[in-house]
Design a protein around this motif. Structure first.
Motif, short mmCIF file in Angstrom:
data_model
loop_
_atom_site.label_atom_id
_atom_site.label_comp_id
_atom_site.label_asym_id
_atom_site.label_seq_id
_atom_site.Cartn_x
_atom_site.Cartn_y
_atom_site.Cartn_z
N LEU A 265 0.34 -16.30 -11.24
CA LEU A 265 0.70 -14.92 -11.50
C LEU A 265 -0.61 -14.04 -10.71
O LEU A 265 -0.33 -12.85 -10.34
N LEU A 266 -1.63 -14.38 -11.29
CA LEU A 266 -2.85 -13.30 -10.55
C LEU A 266 -2.89 -13.53 -9.11
O LEU A 266 -3.19 -12.29 -8.64
N VAL A 267 -2.82 -14.80 -8.77
CA VAL A 267 -2.97 -15.01 -7.23
C VAL A 267 -1.85 -14.23 -6.40
O VAL A 267 -1.98 -13.54 -5.50
N MET A 268 -0.80 -14.40 -7.13
CA MET A 268 0.53 -13.51 -6.43
C MET A 268 0.52 -12.22 -6.42
O MET A 268 0.60 -11.45 -5.37
N ALA A 269 -0.23 -11.75 -7.63
CA ALA A 269 -0.58 -10.22 -7.77
C ALA A 269 -1.59 -9.64 -6.58
O ALA A 269 -1.11 -8.59 -6.03
N LEU A 270 -2.47 -10.52 -6.48
CA LEU A 270 -3.57 -10.24 -5.36
C LEU A 270 -2.86 -10.26 -3.97
O LEU A 270 -2.82 -9.30 -3.26
N ALA A 271 -1.91 -11.17 -3.77
CA ALA A 271 -1.03 -11.45 -2.44
C ALA A 271 -0.38 -9.90 -2.25
O ALA A 271 -0.44 -9.52 -1.12
N PHE A 272 0.31 -9.73 -3.53
CA PHE A 272 1.21 -8.56 -2.97
C PHE A 272 0.34 -7.34 -2.99
O PHE A 272 0.70 -6.35 -2.27
N THR A 273 -0.68 -7.12 -3.78
CA THR A 273 -1.62 -5.84 -3.54
C THR A 273 -2.21 -5.83 -2.13
O THR A 273 -2.08 -4.93 -1.44
N LEU A 274 -2.58 -7.07 -1.46
CA LEU A 274 -3.06 -6.98 -0.20
C LEU A 274 -1.85 -6.72 0.78
O LEU A 274 -1.87 -5.83 1.89
N LEU A 275 -0.78 -7.11 0.33
CA LEU A 275 0.48 -6.68 1.27
C LEU A 275 0.67 -5.28 1.28
O LEU A 275 0.88 -4.84 2.28
N PHE A 276 0.62 -4.66 0.05
CA PHE A 276 0.84 -3.31 -0.01
C PHE A 276 -0.28 -2.69 1.05
O PHE A 276 0.08 -1.73 1.73
N PHE A 277 -1.50 -2.99 0.83
CA PHE A 277 -2.57 -2.27 1.69
C PHE A 277 -2.53 -2.47 3.15
O PHE A 277 -2.49 -1.53 3.96
N VAL A 278 -1.75 -3.70 3.40
CA VAL A 278 -1.52 -3.77 4.97
C VAL A 278 -0.61 -2.91 5.34
O VAL A 278 -0.80 -2.19 6.46
N LEU A 279 0.62 -2.85 4.67
CA LEU A 279 1.70 -2.06 5.01
C LEU A 279 1.48 -0.52 5.01
O LEU A 279 1.80 0.11 5.66
N HIS A 280 0.58 -0.35 3.99
CA HIS A 280 0.36 1.12 3.61
C HIS A 280 -0.68 1.67 4.96
O HIS A 280 -0.30 2.44 5.60
N LEU A 281 -1.52 0.80 5.37
CA LEU A 281 -2.16 1.07 6.58
C LEU A 281 -1.45 1.42 7.72
O LEU A 281 -1.70 2.35 8.52
N MET A 282 -0.65 0.42 7.78
CA MET A 282 0.33 0.29 9.24
C MET A 282 1.15 1.41 9.13
O MET A 282 1.40 2.34 10.23
N ALA A 283 1.76 1.90 8.13
CA ALA A 283 2.77 2.99 7.94
C ALA A 283 1.89 4.39 8.00
O ALA A 283 2.38 5.24 8.64
N MET A 284 0.72 4.34 7.68
CA MET A 284 -0.04 5.61 7.86
C MET A 284 -0.41 5.79 9.34
O MET A 284 -0.52 7.04 9.94
N GLN A 285 -0.80 4.62 10.08
CA GLN A 285 -1.02 4.75 11.40
C GLN A 285 0.21 5.29 11.95
O GLN A 285 0.17 6.25 12.87
N ASN A 286 1.41 4.67 11.72
CA ASN A 286 2.48 5.06 12.36
C ASN A 286 2.61 6.66 11.92
O ASN A 286 3.20 7.41 12.77
N GLU A 287 2.52 7.29 10.90
CA GLU A 287 2.65 8.49 10.49
C GLU A 287 1.83 9.47 11.30
O GLU A 287 2.17 10.47 11.97
N ILE A 288 0.83 8.91 11.51
CA ILE A 288 -0.16 9.99 12.28
C ILE A 288 0.02 9.84 13.70
O ILE A 288 -0.02 11.08 14.29
N LEU A 289 0.51 8.99 14.23
CA LEU A 289 1.07 8.75 15.65
C LEU A 289 2.24 9.73 15.76
O LEU A 289 2.53 10.39 16.82
N ARG A 290 3.25 9.52 14.72
CA ARG A 290 4.49 10.26 14.61
C ARG A 290 4.23 11.83 14.86
O ARG A 290 4.69 12.62 15.61
N ARG A 291 3.01 12.40 14.14
CA ARG A 291 2.77 13.67 14.09
C ARG A 291 2.30 13.87 15.40
O ARG A 291 2.35 15.10 15.81
N ARG A 292 1.44 13.13 16.11
CA ARG A 292 0.69 13.40 17.23
C ARG A 292 1.92 13.64 18.31
O ARG A 292 1.91 14.53 19.18
#
Lengths: 255, 256, 223
Positions: free
Chosen positions: B203-230
């Motif tokens: 459970l803990l390892v899966m929680a870590l994996a999900f958290t990492l997944l969130f940060f990966v997706l979050h960073l990518m989504a933020m990059q997209n948003e910045i580029l979209r605004r540009r």
């Protein structure tokens, strides 16, 4: 994206006038006059920089006439001064203002919208704004609150006081909107195209009122297309001086 | 200070580009380990059988549904209080992720509920609270979509996010109250100190994996948003007839 | 302070009474909601009396939300919002005054209509009293929470639907405790006072959170 806003606007500063010690008897004509100072104002709207690096100093009793082509930012500048549009950079100060109040709270904004409630009578509209709007009477500003009926009479709509405002014509509505500037005295008038919807005679009367306000130690900042015989007046011309390519609001290179 | 450095979108973009491959690698690794443990190491439940393995998706998803909202609430504070220019980008990027994780926890919850309760949906206190959270995510996304000016939309959404953050505990409390009135207490209790280590570790390892997944997706989504605004900014500049900068000149007052 | 506050409340009440009969439409909508429920559920009086408090509360929630979209938008459309923002009065208190007037004009009629509509739903006298009392205490919370949504959607042309979507999750606790208290008044073992007091607390909390959040949203909305 406008990245990096080093100096957020502190537009709520009112400095007490330097060395202004009001006399005990309340006469304060000798104190330093009001002075509105704008420094390096820059405004973004919808991600677009409307203007930047704008500054002026306006002392009591003077008018500032803003000219410029359509869309260059005259209305935005007035709304920024009124505190309705946040400025991205720069500073706005009113020297000699009441210390507890922001610059916008020393100002009347007379824009395109009349802010008249059509379901209320003319008198109800005006009396509400008298009670609701906090007057600002800093030292050196001699404006006085007029009785509602008096100012309505002087504006030529005294016969309408008990009619719902829905029955007023466009010009009459405009004059009712103007009346609120007199029932709650404030030293700064921000007027966006003040002569629109007014005929020649009313325009002359409005100019008389505006010059009267200046004589009482008020300040007027107005955006206009037509020549307004205001004195003493300074001119502020907003112009497109920088070519689009040389425009520098983004410090990021395309990566 | 790092957060101040990140205020510049360009610097943020280059940093996040450098960081992303590592995060992605870690995330894949964590998922590989976590899924292996969940499927092959963790024991079956003596009552629930293999169904218990849904928990290894469900619990981390639910945990992330909450974490997303916390990050959005923090970002909203960043927008309104500290006026950090990337805060509203972060909040906007987190909202769809939060909605997705919330949706995932609802789906897995109801899949688990079918064999356990005999029905896909029960108005259980937790499920109901999560459903309300899901509606709040969707409402926030709708608010972002309807307002054109990204700065204003960001501020409005920040106000709503913070009000929601204040309200979530109240909602949770009232849903619990409502639930005890109408239904017996839930059987679904994964928290509590008595979880066996064989279940806890996957459970803990899966929680870590999900958290990492969130940060990966979050960073990518933020990059997209910045580029979209540009892109938006470039288009606006291209459309503008006149340059966006005006200069002012003041002649001295006539009477002075 | 009391001078401008009462002037604002008086103006809002005048406007509410003179423009379009907003209060009446709210009550009509309330009536419509209560009327369609038996068509959906069947005219079983026992069932109706059991879910009656819930129906009345949901009807009140919906008609409150639908009446709120013009709370600030009317002022924005005619330029009054600019003057309100510049008036030099605390925006939070302005929102509170507008909510107070709006509640008196639209919430109180709902509360007054509730006993009549409760008769349609076959509620017992005790239940009628309990529902009316909980509505009296709870509808201000709905107005105050709804004001947040109204302020957030003030610049949107068709913000009414979005307002409802944004506000409904926030209003769930009010609904839960309002209905619980009304139910508790008739069903024996449950105490009436506990949910009722929590409902009061929720109204008081919204009287703080609502004006503060709505004022912030209005300040950001100006342009």
């Amino acid at each position: 994206m406008n990245s990096g806003r080093p100096s957020p606007l502190r537009n709520t500063r009112c400095l007490p006038s330097s060395g202004a010690h009001p006399n005990k008897d309340g006469t304060n004509q000798r104190s330093a006059p009001l002075k509105l100072i704008a420094e390096h104002l820059a405004v973004d709207r919808g991600g677009r920089r409307v203007f930047a690096g704008l500054g002026f100093t306006l002392t009591a009793g003077h008018a500032l006439v803003i000219t410029g082509a359509n869309g260059v930012g005259k209305s935005t500048l007035l709304r920024t001064l009124a505190g309705l549009v946040p400025a991205g950079e720069g500073r706005l100060t009113l020297e000699g203002g009441e210390p507890e109040r922001s610059v916008a709270e020393h100002a009347h904004y007379f824009g395109h919208d009349s802010a008249v409630k059509r379901a209320l009578t003319v008198l109800e509209n005006l009396e509400f704004l008298r009670e609701f709007t906090a007057p600002a009477r800093p030292q050196g500003f001699a404006g006085k609150a007029l009785a509602s009926r008096e100012i309505l009479d002087r504006l030529g709509i005294g016969h309408t006081v008990n009619l719902p405002a829905a029955y007023l014509s466009a010009g009459q509505t405009r004059r009712l909107a103007l009346a609120r500037l007199f029932v709650s005295p404030r030293p700064i008038w921000l007027m966006d195209e003040p002569t629109s919807a007014l005929d020649t005679a009313s325009e002359a009367q409005l100019l008389g009122f505006m010059n009267g306000h200046l004589a009482e130690g008020g300040l007027i900042i107005t955006a206009t297309h037509s020549r307004l015989a205001l004195s003493p007046a300074a001119a502020l011309h907003l112009s497109a001086a920088v070519a689009p390519d040389a425009h520098e609001d983004t410090e990021e290179e395309p990566a | 200070m790092a957060l101040i450095d990140l205020a510049n979108p360009t610097r943020f973009l280059s940093l996040s580009r450098a960081l992303l491959p590592w995060l992605t690698g870690l995330c894949v690794l964590a998922f590989a380990v976590g899924l292996y443990m969940a499927f092959f190491v963790a024991p079956e439940d003596y009552q629930q059988g293999d169904t218990v393995r849904i928990m290894y998706i469900h619990v981390p998803a639910a945990w992330l549904a909450m974490m997303c909202y916390s990050i959005m609430a923090l970002s909203s504070l960043g927008t309104l209080v500290w006026k950090h220019p990337l805060a509203d980008v972060s909040a906007k990027a987190a909202a769809p992720l939060g909605a997705a994780f919330t949706f995932m926890s609802l789906i897995t919850g109801s899949l688990w509920g079918k064999p356990m309760w005999g029905t896909y949906w029960v108005w259980d206190a937790r499920l109901t609270s999560v459903l309300v959270l899901f509606i709040m995510y969707l409402g926030l996304m709708a608010l972002w979509r309807t307002m054109e000016d990204p700065i204003k939309a960001g501020k409005a959404a920040a106000v709503l996010t913070l009000v929601g953050a204040l309200n979530l505990p109240i909602i949770k409390f009232s849903v619990d109250w409502w639930n005890t009135l109408h239904q017996p207490a839930s059987v679904m209790r994964m928290d509590g100190p008595t979880i066996h280590p064989d279940i806890l570790w996957p459970l803990l390892v899966m929680a870590l994996a999900f958290t990492l997944l969130f940060f990966v997706l979050h960073l990518m989504a933020m990059q997209n948003e910045i580029l979209r605004r540009r892109v938006t900014a470039l288009r606006q500049r291209a459309a503008a007839i006149r340059p966006a900068t005006a200069t002012a000149s003041v002649r001295s007052a006539a009477a002075e | 302070m009391s001078g401008w506050f009462s002037a604002l409340v008086a103006r809002e009440l005048r406007l509410a009474l003179r423009v379009g009969g907003g209060a009446l439409i709210g009550v009509l909508f309330f009536l419509a909601v209560v009327t369609v429920v038996p068509f959906g559920m069947g005219p079983d009086l026992n069932l109706l009396s059991r879910v009656g408090p819930a129906i009345l509360w949901i009807g009140a929630l919906l008609s409150t939300l639908l009446g709120l979209d013009r709370l600030f938008q009317a002022d924005r459309d005619d330029g009054s919002l600019d003057l309100v923002l510049m008036a030099g009065r605390p925006m939070e208190l302005i929102v509170l005054a507008k909510c107070l007037a709006h509640w008196v004009a639209t919430g109180v009629p709902l509360v007054l209509a509730a006993p009549v509509l409760a008769v349609f739903l076959n509620l017992e006298p005790v239940a009628i009293g309990a529902v009316t009392l909980t509505l009296l205490v709870g509808t201000p919370a709905l107005t105050l929470i709804g004001a947040i949504g109204a302020a957030l959607t003030v610049s949107l042309r068709r913000g009414g639907l979005l307002l409802a979507v944004l506000v409904v999750p926030l209003a769930i606790p009010v609904l839960i405790f309002g209905v619980s208290a009304a139910d508790a008044a008739v069903s024996e073992p449950m105490p009436f006072l506990t949910p009722f007091l929590i409902l009061c607390a929720l109204s008081l909390i919204s009287a703080v959170v609502g004006p503060v959040a709505a004022a912030a949203a209005l300040r950001f909305s100006a342009d």
